[in-house]
Design an enzyme around this catalytic site. Sequence first.
Site, short mmCIF file in Angstrom:
data_model
loop_
_atom_site.label_atom_id
_atom_site.label_comp_id
_atom_site.label_asym_id
_atom_site.label_seq_id
_atom_site.Cartn_x
_atom_site.Cartn_y
_atom_site.Cartn_z
N ASP A 62 0.68 -1.14 0.11
CA ASP A 62 -0.08 -0.02 0.06
C ASP A 62 0.84 1.30 -0.26
OD1 ASP A 62 -2.68 1.36 0.23
OD2 ASP A 62 -2.23 1.91 2.02
N MET A 75 -8.03 5.45 2.65
CA MET A 75 -8.31 6.58 1.64
C MET A 75 -7.01 6.70 0.75
SD MET A 75 -11.37 7.47 1.91
CE MET A 75 -11.06 8.78 1.10
N ARG A 76 -6.00 6.07 0.90
CA ARG A 76 -4.80 6.28 0.42
C ARG A 76 -5.02 6.08 -1.28
NH1 ARG A 76 -1.18 3.82 3.53
NH2 ARG A 76 -0.31 5.48 4.38
N ALA A 77 -5.64 5.10 -1.63
CA ALA A 77 -5.66 4.95 -2.94
C ALA A 77 -6.48 6.05 -3.63
CB ALA A 77 -6.80 3.60 -3.20
#
Length: 680
Positions: free
Chosen positions: A193, A274-276
């Site tokens: 990630d 929420m990183r995506a």
Amino acid sequence: MSTPYPFTAIVGQDDLRLGLLLNAVSPAVGGVLVRGEKGTAKSTAVRALAALMPEVPVVPGCRFSCDPASPDPACPDGPHAEAAGVSRPARTVELPVGASEDRLVGALDIERALSEGVKAFEPGLLADAHRGILYVDEVNLLHDHLVDLLLDAAAMGASYVEREGVSVRHAARFLLVGTMNPEEGELRPQLLDRFGLTVEVSASRDTDERVEVVRRRLAYDDDPEGFAARWAEEEGALRERIAAARVLLPRVVLSDGVLRQIAATCAAFEVDGMRADIVMARTATALAAWAGREEVTADDVRQAALLALPHRRRRNPFDAPGLDEDKLDQTLDEAGPPENSDGDDQPDPDGGGDDDGGGGGGGGVPPQADGEDRTPPQGSEGDSPSPAPEGAPDAPGRPAGGEQQPVASAEPFRTKMLSVPGLGEGAAGRRSRARTEHGRTTGARRPQGALTKLHLAATVQAAAPHQRARGRAGRGLVVRRDDLRQATREGREGNLVLFVVDASGSMAARQRMSAVKGAVLSLLLDAYQRRDKVGLVTFRGKEADVALPPTSSVDAAAARLESLPTGGRTPLAAGLLKAHDVLRVERLRDPSRRPLLVVVTDGRATGGPEPVALAGRAGRLHRSEGTASVVVDCESGYVRLGLAGELARDLGGTAVTLDELRADSIAGLVKDVTAAGRAA
């Protein structure tokens, strides 16, 4: 310094080049993970990228590459007086797989810190990579404790070194680029990630393209400087385009319509966190700047999804990375096109037109389903052919030799902990007890080589009796190097888990073999989580085969398991002897990694003279060499012969049933391979 291969001379690999260039335009994208088979220019492209990066202004003499416009107030070499900065090329720092913790984060001189109170600090690779590129080749083979340090530095933009109350902090913001061959094992989800983008690379199957690759490589090897000179104009043009895109980047508009498309896409593909969403937004903005536009289009969002989401879709190591492109297009359409989107511009990694293959419709990875197809063969459970008696003639429709087609595995489950007894010294992992660099402190010893973990109490105790002789006058403690003591620690190690799977006719009932495959698949998942190496030996018919030599790639073992046919006699002794040969070779290759033998069988043995006695002797051979073992008893039905239990006693291990293997089973406690099992 050797002349790097020119970036613009790389043939094909459009997605790889695009992913690297987008990070050069916008380092906030978060780096790129390059997955692919060996010999596909992964390392060549990464090393070539450094020559395209803009120069970095630094404070003269600062070992931590502080920006003269805003120097780090906590820099160990600071504080920095106002002075004109100097420019230097951006660095590409390579992190070796076998690097030590001190090499990565830096090292404190503990002796001077204790005796003089001086923070004498030698910077590590994280300091060298600040404001540059940190390149990790074979990142999937990196030790867990180094992965944890990378995660912390990437998240905080700083590196902390803490040693017995003495601490040093410095900035560590870098572009993280990793390359890996998936056949050698997968990455932890936490590290996956952290990479903003991922690209899949493979060798071209086009003859003309392969010829051009060889022609250019031979020309470069013969005269690197001359070859680079021939590509200098293209390199200069690409460098200027990167600089222009960086200037344009702050002016690119990310409309609410685009943000809605990004959010809808991430929600539709059920990515965690929420990183995506943030990475997709930054990638789409960089794509627009790279194409020379001031507004993000729907095509930018689509391309960003293909680069930023595939590696975030994996739920376990057996899922194939990738996106369903039809579902992606449907999601983007339903979310509504952004305003003023014409969809005509496509990014081009080479800076040329559409005819060079740089930007048209590619990106990300080839379309794939959400996972491997594990649909069982046609026909219901009731009408599937039952296994023929061993030695009976082949039935109509049955493959020659009594072999049946592979059956799908049952759903995997969480297994009980299986461990090797005693205290090992193998590679760091999460299975068996071992002496490691990390873990709880159990004692102290004189350091062998560089001091890495100080045992403060033992050091003070060693130095205390000599204070008068050393002329101590003040409150400080006079410490010499001979006083220093290294802390001994106990943690967990990874093991070699060798599966020996019975694929004979006695295991060939469809429901039974499906349950067996599900159990082995569950143990493979457990091995992945505990950072083990795995191997697979199968036996059926007249012999045993090494279906998979020991490897870190548990998904390769799962693929071999899924395609495993069944039928024929049960050469149990052959399977155990083949496993003995595999372990003998592995002990020579890696003597510190302790093995765990997992035999999956009902205990029956047929074929040849005295097959049961021969299997017992093979089991006792493993026992004589101290191999830890466990037998997964696959016997079913009301009448049980208990042959698997007898085999476990010969092996000196323990036996568990398929039901007892489940972590949520109430049939028993955690099954460790213990000496008590040998005595049973």
